[in-house]
Design a protein around this motif. Structure first.
Motif, short mmCIF file in Angstrom:
data_model
loop_
_atom_site.label_atom_id
_atom_site.label_comp_id
_atom_site.label_asym_id
_atom_site.label_seq_id
_atom_site.Cartn_x
_atom_site.Cartn_y
_atom_site.Cartn_z
N ASN A 248 -19.37 3.31 -1.65
CA ASN A 248 -18.93 3.97 -2.89
C ASN A 248 -19.36 5.43 -2.96
OD1 ASN A 248 -21.65 3.78 -3.35
ND2 ASN A 248 -21.51 2.57 -5.21
N GLU B 89 -16.80 2.77 -8.82
CA GLU B 89 -16.55 1.54 -8.07
C GLU B 89 -16.05 1.89 -6.68
OE1 GLU B 89 -13.80 -1.01 -10.08
OE2 GLU B 89 -15.24 -1.62 -11.62
N SER C 266 -13.54 0.55 -5.38
CA SER C 266 -12.08 0.58 -5.49
C SER C 266 -11.59 1.95 -5.92
CB SER C 266 -11.60 -0.49 -6.47
OG SER C 266 -12.14 -0.27 -7.77
N SER D 127 -11.84 4.24 -3.02
CA SER D 127 -10.74 4.04 -2.08
C SER D 127 -9.45 4.68 -2.57
CB SER D 127 -10.53 2.54 -1.84
OG SER D 127 -9.95 1.91 -2.97
N GLN D 128 -9.22 4.65 -3.87
CA GLN D 128 -7.99 5.24 -4.43
C GLN D 128 -8.01 6.76 -4.30
OE1 GLN D 128 -7.79 3.61 -8.45
NE2 GLN D 128 -8.38 1.61 -7.59
N THR E 263 -14.54 0.99 2.42
CA THR E 263 -14.63 0.55 1.02
C THR E 263 -14.31 -0.94 0.88
OG1 THR E 263 -12.29 1.07 0.54
CG2 THR E 263 -13.93 2.83 0.21
N THR F 70 -11.69 -2.54 0.06
CA THR F 70 -10.94 -2.87 -1.15
C THR F 70 -9.45 -2.65 -0.88
OG1 THR F 70 -11.11 -0.64 -2.06
CG2 THR F 70 -12.85 -2.17 -2.64
N THR G 90 -7.07 -1.78 -3.30
CA THR G 90 -6.33 -0.88 -4.18
C THR G 90 -6.03 0.46 -3.52
OG1 THR G 90 -8.43 -0.22 -5.18
CG2 THR G 90 -7.18 -1.95 -6.29
N SER H 278 -9.91 -12.01 -6.78
CA SER H 278 -9.96 -10.67 -7.35
C SER H 278 -8.56 -10.07 -7.50
CB SER H 278 -10.82 -9.76 -6.46
OG SER H 278 -10.80 -8.44 -6.94
N ARG I 125 -6.45 -9.16 -11.12
CA ARG I 125 -6.06 -7.79 -11.43
C ARG I 125 -4.55 -7.57 -11.41
NH1 ARG I 125 -10.01 -3.56 -8.40
NH2 ARG I 125 -8.94 -2.21 -9.88
N THR J 268 -3.15 0.47 -10.18
CA THR J 268 -4.35 0.03 -9.46
C THR J 268 -5.63 0.25 -10.26
OG1 THR J 268 -4.62 2.16 -8.35
CG2 THR J 268 -3.24 0.52 -7.26
N SER J 269 -5.54 0.92 -11.40
CA SER J 269 -6.73 1.20 -12.19
C SER J 269 -6.38 1.12 -13.67
CB SER J 269 -7.29 2.59 -11.86
OG SER J 269 -8.37 2.90 -12.70
#
Length: 487
Positions: A232, A238, A240, A243-244, A273, A275, A277, A334, A338, A429-430
């Motif tokens: 992170n 996060e 995620s 990663s975004q 990451t 993840t 997303t 997960s 989401r 994604t968020s």
């Protein structure tokens, strides 16, 4: 010899030679826009320099770049910081307000008429349905509505047209910041796998808890029971979100068509990451790029992507990434919590309460519903930005908000792929339509530099510039060279 005599001699020399005076060359106001000789803050670049050449800058350019850099710092380094004002407020909000105010004071930022009009229409609709919910249903938080209205107002501003040429620099600066954090994320993962370091949240050890956001999954393992924590870079709320942002930086490199080595660094960090997303944002952006740049580019990208995918699967994290690829179809996973169950809840609610399609359930209700489901079942269901807005304000108001985002961030964007990916990041994604520390990534990468040129036209020009077969040799006769310099 006095000044008057010098001017007379220069005029005589021009008359004798038959040569005319050459006008001062001024850098274009922005790519594709006419120059503005005499404009405040402009300067004459040396021969061969353009607005993006190091040194060919101005006080106005420097102010804008400093302001945007401060925003990028707030979006990355300060992303986890909050102001303890009752409920935590992202430090990004006052930072962005101060930057916009400073630039507006100096005349480098102005409001955009079309954005202001669509903003007023969208916020008016959201306010009406919010009041209906408060008065009729007895649900909804006007504080949540106020936060939305204040946060989204920043998208109505643009830099002055004479500063639009700075956008490639802004992209590169954002990428440079993300390169630093990508390196930190990679080191985090390598050090844990090598057994020379156990993850410690360094930020939490030095910053008081009341100044950091709580409730985010800032540190969690790559899989259940593993001592290895997902990367992170310490500063992202996060893995995620990290990663975004990495995916957005990677797409920014591709849209610029320069320094492709950065893509490799971002891709490795993206894998670290662990993840999904970030890969979703990247996949969405690649599809947009493929549509915009044509079949040949899409084939080349598919080959490179295939090679990168095989390399990722052969890494120590490959089995974990592969096991998570079908999460959305697994009950209570997960991915399901989401990207599946929130929309199932939304459709079920519409079936039992048809009026909620039009008016929603009220501002802030998505978080209350998530908390209630977690209390009853222990499942942390999470509504993404778009689903949350539809649930709280209804479908018509949500569509008006979409129109505003299109006008403010996508229409006439200098990099439509990056702009669309940033909107996708916030909407799908968020759950960050109210989280300014994430939502404001739209400012430097989209809204502030909305103008006349598009990413595709820039890319085509760069490709032409790189192709020596398209070069045209121009010979200037010696007699056209003015006295004292070159044309």
């Amino acid at each position: 010899m006095d000044d008057a005599q010098q001017q007379t001699n220069r005029g005589t020399a021009r008359t004798a030679t038959g040569l005319r005076t050459v006008a001062t060359t001024v850098a274009p106001a922005s790519p594709g826009l006419p120059g503005t000789p005499g404009a405040a803050g402009s300067r004459t670049p040396a021969h061969g320099q353009g607005p993006d050449t190091p040194g060919a800058t101005s006080t106005a350019d420097a102010r804008v770049m400093v302001g945007v850099t401060i925003v990028v710092v707030a979006l990355t380094v300060l992303q986890r910081f909050a102001l303890p004002l009752g409920s935590p407020v992202p430090v990004t909000i006052p930072v962005v307000a101060a930057v916009l105010g400073y630039l507006a004071y100096h005349g480098h930022v102005r409001e955009d008429g079309a954005s202001v009009r669509t903003y007023a229409l969208a916020m008016g609709a959201l306010s009406v349905v919010a009041l209906v919910d408060v008065l009729w249903r007895g649900t909804g938080s006007l504080t949540s509505l106020l936060l939305l209205v204040v946060t989204w107002a920043a998208l109505c501003f643009r830099v002055d047209e004479r500063r639009l040429h700075l956008f490639p620099r802004v992209q590169r600066r954002f990428e440079t910041f993300m390169l630093v954090f990508a390196g930190i994320g990679i080191v985090q993962m390598l050090a844990q796998f090598a057994g020379i370091w156990s993850y410690t949240d360094l930020l939490r050890t030095v910053v008081p808890q009341n100044l950091l956001f709580q409730g985010y999954n800032t540190s969690y393992p790559i899989e259940y029971g593993s001592p290895v924590i997902k990367a992170n870079a310490f500063v992202f709320v996060e893995p995620s979100v990290f990663s975004q942002f990495l995916a957005l930086a990677l797409l920014s490199v591709l849209s610029r068509g320069r320094e492709y080595w950065r893509v490799a660094v971002f891709a490795v960090a993206l894998v670290c990451t662990v993840t999904g997303t970030g890969f979703m944002v990247l996949g969405f952006g690649l599809v947009v790029l493929a549509v915009r740049r044509g079949g040949l580019w899409a084939v080349r990208a598919a080959v490179v992507l295939g090679i990168a995918g095989v390399a990722a699967l052969l890494s120590p994290l490959g089995p974990i990434l592969l096991s998570r690829s079908g999460e959305a179809g697994q009950t209570n996973s997960s991915g399901s919590l989401r990207f599946v169950q929130p929309y199932q809840y939304l459709l079920d609610r519409w079936s039992s309460d048809p009026w909620s399609v039009l008016t929603g359930l009220g501002p802030g209700q998505a978080d209350r519903i998530s908390d209630a489901i977690f209390a009853q079942t222990g499942l942390p269901i999470s509504f993404a930005g778009a689903a949350k807005m539809v649930l709280e304000y209804g479908l018509p108001a949500f569509l008006l908000a979409v129109v505003f985002l299109f006008v403010a961030a996508v229409r006439r964007s200098p990099a439509p792929t990056v702009a669309l990916a940033a909107v996708f990041l916030n909407a799908v994604t968020s759950s960050s339509f109210l989280a300014a520390n994430i939502f404001y990534v739209l400012l430097p990468m989209a809204t502030l530099f909305v103008g006349r040129r598009t990413e595709l036209s820039v890319w085509e020009e760069q490709r032409t510039d790189d192709d020596p077969t398209d070069a045209v040799e121009v010979t200037v006769p010696p007699w056209t060279t003015p006295l004292g310099g070159t044309r």
